[in-house]
Motif scaffolding. Structure first.
Motif, PDB file in Angstrom:
ATOM      1  N   LEU A  99       0.784  -1.232   0.000  1.00  0.00           N
ATOM      2  CA  LEU A  99       0.000   0.000   0.000  1.00  0.00           C
ATOM      3  C   LEU A  99       0.817   1.284   0.000  1.00  0.00           C
ATOM      4  CD1 LEU A  99      -2.749  -0.966   2.636  1.00  0.00           C
ATOM      5  CD2 LEU A  99      -2.971  -0.968   0.142  1.00  0.00           C
ATOM      6  N   VAL A 100       2.068   1.197   0.429  1.00  0.00           N
ATOM      7  CA  VAL A 100       2.878   2.415   0.601  1.00  0.00           C
ATOM      8  C   VAL A 100       4.016   2.426  -0.411  1.00  0.00           C
ATOM      9  CG1 VAL A 100       4.206   3.821   2.208  1.00  0.00           C
ATOM     10  CG2 VAL A 100       2.303   2.430   3.062  1.00  0.00           C
ATOM     11  N   ALA A 101       3.973   3.383  -1.309  1.00  0.00           N
ATOM     12  CA  ALA A 101       5.026   3.512  -2.322  1.00  0.00           C
ATOM     13  C   ALA A 101       6.195   4.327  -1.773  1.00  0.00           C
ATOM     14  CB  ALA A 101       4.460   4.186  -3.565  1.00  0.00           C
ATOM     15  N   ASP A 102       7.375   4.054  -2.292  1.00  0.00           N
ATOM     16  CA  ASP A 102       8.576   4.808  -1.913  1.00  0.00           C
ATOM     17  C   ASP A 102       8.789   4.832  -0.404  1.00  0.00           C
ATOM     18  OD1 ASP A 102       8.951   5.497  -4.638  1.00  0.00           O
ATOM     19  OD2 ASP A 102       7.534   7.158  -4.414  1.00  0.00           O
ATOM     20  N   PHE A 103       8.525   3.711   0.238  1.00  0.00           N
ATOM     21  CA  PHE A 103       8.658   3.674   1.697  1.00  0.00           C
ATOM     22  C   PHE A 103      10.125   3.793   2.099  1.00  0.00           C
ATOM     23  CE2 PHE A 103       9.156   1.205   5.694  1.00  0.00           C
ATOM     24  CZ  PHE A 103       8.396   2.025   6.520  1.00  0.00           C
ATOM     25  N   THR A 104      10.400   4.711   3.001  1.00  0.00           N
ATOM     26  CA  THR A 104      11.748   4.924   3.528  1.00  0.00           C
ATOM     27  C   THR A 104      11.738   4.661   5.027  1.00  0.00           C
ATOM     28  OG1 THR A 104      12.199   6.635   1.868  1.00  0.00           O
ATOM     29  CG2 THR A 104      13.651   6.554   3.796  1.00  0.00           C
ATOM     30  N   PRO A 105      12.271   3.527   5.476  1.00  0.00           N
ATOM     31  CA  PRO A 105      12.250   3.216   6.902  1.00  0.00           C
ATOM     32  C   PRO A 105      13.127   4.160   7.704  1.00  0.00           C
ATOM     33  CG  PRO A 105      13.566   1.599   5.710  1.00  0.00           C
ATOM     34  CD  PRO A 105      12.927   2.468   4.680  1.00  0.00           C
ATOM     35  N   LEU A 106      12.683   4.498   8.900  1.00  0.00           N
ATOM     36  CA  LEU A 106      13.429   5.351   9.818  1.00  0.00           C
ATOM     37  C   LEU A 106      13.645   4.577  11.113  1.00  0.00           C
ATOM     38  CD1 LEU A 106      11.443   8.644   9.177  1.00  0.00           C
ATOM     39  CD2 LEU A 106      13.679   8.046   8.256  1.00  0.00           C
ATOM     40  N   ALA A 107      14.846   4.557  11.603  1.00  0.00           N
ATOM     41  CA  ALA A 107      15.196   3.691  12.732  1.00  0.00           C
ATOM     42  C   ALA A 107      15.718   4.487  13.914  1.00  0.00           C
ATOM     43  CB  ALA A 107      16.238   2.665  12.299  1.00  0.00           C
ATOM     44  N   GLY A 108      15.612   3.882  15.094  1.00  0.00           N
ATOM     45  CA  GLY A 108      16.229   4.415  16.292  1.00  0.00           C
ATOM     46  C   GLY A 108      15.388   5.437  17.025  1.00  0.00           C
ATOM     47  N   ASP A 109      15.566   5.464  18.362  1.00  0.00           N
ATOM     48  CA  ASP A 109      14.832   6.423  19.182  1.00  0.00           C
ATOM     49  C   ASP A 109      15.668   7.646  19.541  1.00  0.00           C
ATOM     50  OD1 ASP A 109      16.599   5.284  20.957  1.00  0.00           O
ATOM     51  OD2 ASP A 109      15.126   4.959  22.549  1.00  0.00           O
ATOM     52  N   ARG A 110      16.945   7.675  19.122  1.00  0.00           N
ATOM     53  CA  ARG A 110      17.884   8.764  19.405  1.00  0.00           C
ATOM     54  C   ARG A 110      18.170   8.889  20.898  1.00  0.00           C
ATOM     55  NH1 ARG A 110      17.682   7.846  14.742  1.00  0.00           N
ATOM     56  NH2 ARG A 110      17.720   9.312  12.998  1.00  0.00           N
ATOM     57  N   LEU A 111      17.836   7.837  21.646  1.00  0.00           N
ATOM     58  CA  LEU A 111      18.083   7.832  23.090  1.00  0.00           C
ATOM     59  C   LEU A 111      18.842   6.591  23.536  1.00  0.00           C
ATOM     60  CD1 LEU A 111      14.557   9.013  24.288  1.00  0.00           C
ATOM     61  CD2 LEU A 111      16.657  10.356  24.377  1.00  0.00           C
ATOM     62  N   PHE A 112      18.473   5.423  22.975  1.00  0.00           N
ATOM     63  CA  PHE A 112      19.106   4.188  23.429  1.00  0.00           C
ATOM     64  C   PHE A 112      19.448   3.241  22.284  1.00  0.00           C
ATOM     65  CE2 PHE A 112      18.969  -0.189  25.050  1.00  0.00           C
ATOM     66  CZ  PHE A 112      19.956  -0.117  26.035  1.00  0.00           C
ATOM     67  N   ALA A 113      18.437   2.854  21.492  1.00  0.00           N
ATOM     68  CA  ALA A 113      18.700   1.831  20.476  1.00  0.00           C
ATOM     69  C   ALA A 113      17.566   1.772  19.463  1.00  0.00           C
ATOM     70  CB  ALA A 113      18.867   0.465  21.145  1.00  0.00           C
ATOM     71  N   GLU A 114      17.742   0.907  18.498  1.00  0.00           N
ATOM     72  CA  GLU A 114      16.697   0.571  17.528  1.00  0.00           C
ATOM     73  C   GLU A 114      15.906  -0.621  18.058  1.00  0.00           C
ATOM     74  OE1 GLU A 114      14.898   1.293  15.271  1.00  0.00           O
ATOM     75  OE2 GLU A 114      14.580  -0.247  13.765  1.00  0.00           O
ATOM     76  N   ASP A 115      14.595  -0.595  17.877  1.00  0.00           N
ATOM     77  CA  ASP A 115      13.727  -1.695  18.283  1.00  0.00           C
ATOM     78  C   ASP A 115      12.959  -2.153  17.045  1.00  0.00           C
ATOM     79  OD1 ASP A 115      11.877  -3.449  19.298  1.00  0.00           O
ATOM     80  OD2 ASP A 115      11.272  -2.185  20.975  1.00  0.00           O
ATOM     81  N   THR A 116      13.245  -3.366  16.577  1.00  0.00           N
ATOM     82  CA  THR A 116      12.619  -3.848  15.347  1.00  0.00           C
ATOM     83  C   THR A 116      11.208  -4.388  15.552  1.00  0.00           C
ATOM     84  OG1 THR A 116      13.718  -5.982  15.667  1.00  0.00           O
ATOM     85  CG2 THR A 116      14.815  -4.390  14.248  1.00  0.00           C
ATOM     86  N   ALA A 117      10.708  -4.388  16.791  1.00  0.00           N
ATOM     87  CA  ALA A 117       9.318  -4.785  17.016  1.00  0.00           C
ATOM     88  C   ALA A 117       8.360  -3.715  16.491  1.00  0.00           C
ATOM     89  CB  ALA A 117       9.055  -5.032  18.499  1.00  0.00           C
ATOM     90  N   ILE A 118       8.850  -2.491  16.385  1.00  0.00           N
ATOM     91  CA  ILE A 118       8.074  -1.400  15.794  1.00  0.00           C
ATOM     92  C   ILE A 118       8.844  -0.887  14.588  1.00  0.00           C
ATOM     93  CG2 ILE A 118       7.245   0.966  16.092  1.00  0.00           C
ATOM     94  CD1 ILE A 118       6.536   0.324  18.937  1.00  0.00           C
ATOM     95  N   VAL A 119       8.169  -0.873  13.443  1.00  0.00           N
ATOM     96  CA  VAL A 119       8.778  -0.350  12.221  1.00  0.00           C
ATOM     97  C   VAL A 119       8.041   0.922  11.830  1.00  0.00           C
ATOM     98  CG1 VAL A 119       9.501  -2.630  11.446  1.00  0.00           C
ATOM     99  CG2 VAL A 119       7.266  -1.752  10.735  1.00  0.00           C
ATOM    100  N   GLY A 120       8.735   1.807  11.147  1.00  0.00           N
ATOM    101  CA  GLY A 120       8.087   3.046  10.733  1.00  0.00           C
ATOM    102  C   GLY A 120       8.901   3.765   9.695  1.00  0.00           C
ATOM    103  N   GLY A 121       8.251   4.692   9.031  1.00  0.00           N
ATOM    104  CA  GLY A 121       8.954   5.469   8.033  1.00  0.00           C
ATOM    105  C   GLY A 121       8.004   6.290   7.182  1.00  0.00           C
ATOM    106  N   LEU A 122       8.578   6.983   6.217  1.00  0.00           N
ATOM    107  CA  LEU A 122       7.840   7.853   5.310  1.00  0.00           C
ATOM    108  C   LEU A 122       7.535   7.136   4.004  1.00  0.00           C
ATOM    109  CD1 LEU A 122      10.052  11.001   5.866  1.00  0.00           C
ATOM    110  CD2 LEU A 122       7.666  10.785   6.600  1.00  0.00           C
ATOM    111  N   GLY A 123       6.411   7.475   3.424  1.00  0.00           N
ATOM    112  CA  GLY A 123       6.052   6.905   2.135  1.00  0.00           C
ATOM    113  C   GLY A 123       4.866   7.629   1.546  1.00  0.00           C
ATOM    114  N   ARG A 124       4.389   7.107   0.421  1.00  0.00           N
ATOM    115  CA  ARG A 124       3.236   7.716  -0.241  1.00  0.00           C
ATOM    116  C   ARG A 124       2.109   6.702  -0.324  1.00  0.00           C
ATOM    117  NH1 ARG A 124       4.047  12.509  -2.393  1.00  0.00           N
ATOM    118  NH2 ARG A 124       2.363  12.328  -3.910  1.00  0.00           N
ATOM    119  N   PHE A 125       0.958   7.108   0.213  1.00  0.00           N
ATOM    120  CA  PHE A 125      -0.233   6.255   0.187  1.00  0.00           C
ATOM    121  C   PHE A 125      -1.282   6.897  -0.703  1.00  0.00           C
ATOM    122  CE2 PHE A 125      -4.506   5.481   2.007  1.00  0.00           C
ATOM    123  CZ  PHE A 125      -4.615   4.127   1.716  1.00  0.00           C
ATOM    124  N   ARG A 126      -1.613   6.207  -1.780  1.00  0.00           N
ATOM    125  CA  ARG A 126      -2.594   6.702  -2.756  1.00  0.00           C
ATOM    126  C   ARG A 126      -2.263   8.135  -3.187  1.00  0.00           C
ATOM    127  NH1 ARG A 126      -7.079   2.864  -1.906  1.00  0.00           N
ATOM    128  NH2 ARG A 126      -5.853   0.953  -1.696  1.00  0.00           N
TER     129      ARG A 126
END
Length: 318
Positions: free
Chosen positions: A78-105
């Motif tokens: 559903l999401v085109a050009d998805f760019t994942p963004l990682a890390g909380d900028r405090l401790f570490a990256e947690d792969t249980a939650i994924v997120g990033g920017l993209g284009r939907f419709r």
């Protein structure tokens, strides 16, 4: 090869016979295509009958089915050009939650979701969708970024709950979840959440304090798992089915109680039998929900979300 649930055994037997017939070579005495067609008709009828009257415990099993589309599947489709963004900028990256920017419709969005993984290796990598504090702090960071750039936020929920380990508690699990809920409620951009599988406890609410909360037809959403509830009330898991009845965790119960806003239909036999159709249904529902906020003033978006949660629990009090 399907992963059959306990209550799907009659379906498994019929589909097993269909597979056997498909591997036979016709000898002129048996029209294999006709036999397969008859058996498939029985399968469809049985699926319709079984899934029309699933118990809350059976729906819980369907929501946990390993073949259901997961967050990565929805993002990929559903999401085109998805760019994942990682890390909380405090401790570490947690792969249980994924997120990033993209284009939907055609529109830029921030997408955040809990990811369980599918095979054993993937589930271990994503910690079975159970996030630690850094996961929720990453989600906060991404939501604040979305607000900075005036982007709507879409969250996809499929988690048994936040990780309950000692290391998570040491790093402030409860505070991280509370801050994530606070961030959800403070956004001036639209936030739409979809419970696509399990919505477990504060680990789910941390991403689902949204303007619109949608649920797939056979998803579940609850303050605690049926097994956890049974272990507290009855000191064992044997009453999990009874606990599921009491928890009112199905999409149908939660729509009636005004906890969620809409139910997204699944194909006959559940999302695990029709991933493409399920993903398309979710896409249509998301598009409609996001369009409803077009032209709405930023302050009104925030106020409407907050009022939605303040109004919960008033049902039947007058």
């Amino acid at each position: 090869m399907h992963n059959y649930l306990d209550f799907e055994k009659p379906i498994a037997e019929l589909e097993g016979k269909i597979e056997e017939l498909r591997h036979l070579t016709g000898d002129g005495e048996l029209n294999i295509a006709d036999e397969v067609g008859k058996l498939q008709g029985k399968v469809d009828k049985l699926l319709s009958q079984i899934y029309a009257k699933l118990t809350p415990w059976q729906k819980t099993q369907v929501a946990r089915h390993p073949d259901r589309p997961n967050t990565a599947d929805y993002i990929g489709a559903l999401v085109a050009d998805f760019t994942p963004l990682a890390g909380d900028r405090l401790f570490a990256e947690d792969t249980a939650i994924v997120g990033g920017l993209g284009r939907f419709r055609g529109h830029s969005v921030m997408v955040i979701g809990t990811q369980k993984g599918r095979e054993t290796e993937g589930r271990m990598k994503h910690n079975f969708g159970m996030a630690r504090p850094e996961g929720y702090r990453k989600a906060q960071r991404l939501m604040k970024m979305a607000e900075r750039f005036a982007l709507p936020v879409v969250t996809l929920i499929d988690t048994p709950g936040a990780f309950p380990g000692i290391d998570a508690e040491e790093r402030g699990q409860a505070e991280a979840i509370a801050r994530s809920i606070e961030t959800c409620l403070s956004l001036h951009v639209p936030l739409v959440s979809v419970v696509v599988g399990e919505g477990g406890s504060g680990g789910a609410v941390a991403l689902a304090a949204a303007n619109a909360v949608l649920m797939l037809e056979h998803a579940v959403y609850s303050v605690i798992s049926p097994e956890g509830c049974a272990s507290i009330l009855w000191r064992n898991n044997e009453q999990a089915a009874e606990a599921a009845d009491a928890l009112k965790l199905t999409a149908q119960d939660l729509k009636r109680l005004a906890v969620i806003d809409d139910i997204i239909p699944e194909p006959m036999g559940g999302a695990h039998r029709g991933a493409a159709e399920t993903i398309e249904n979710v896409g249509k529902a998301l598009e409609g929900a996001l369009e409803s906020f077009a032209g709405m003033e930023r302050g009104a978006i925030k106020a409407k979300r907050r009022q939605k949660f303040l109004d919960m629990g008033k049902l039947g009090l007058n």
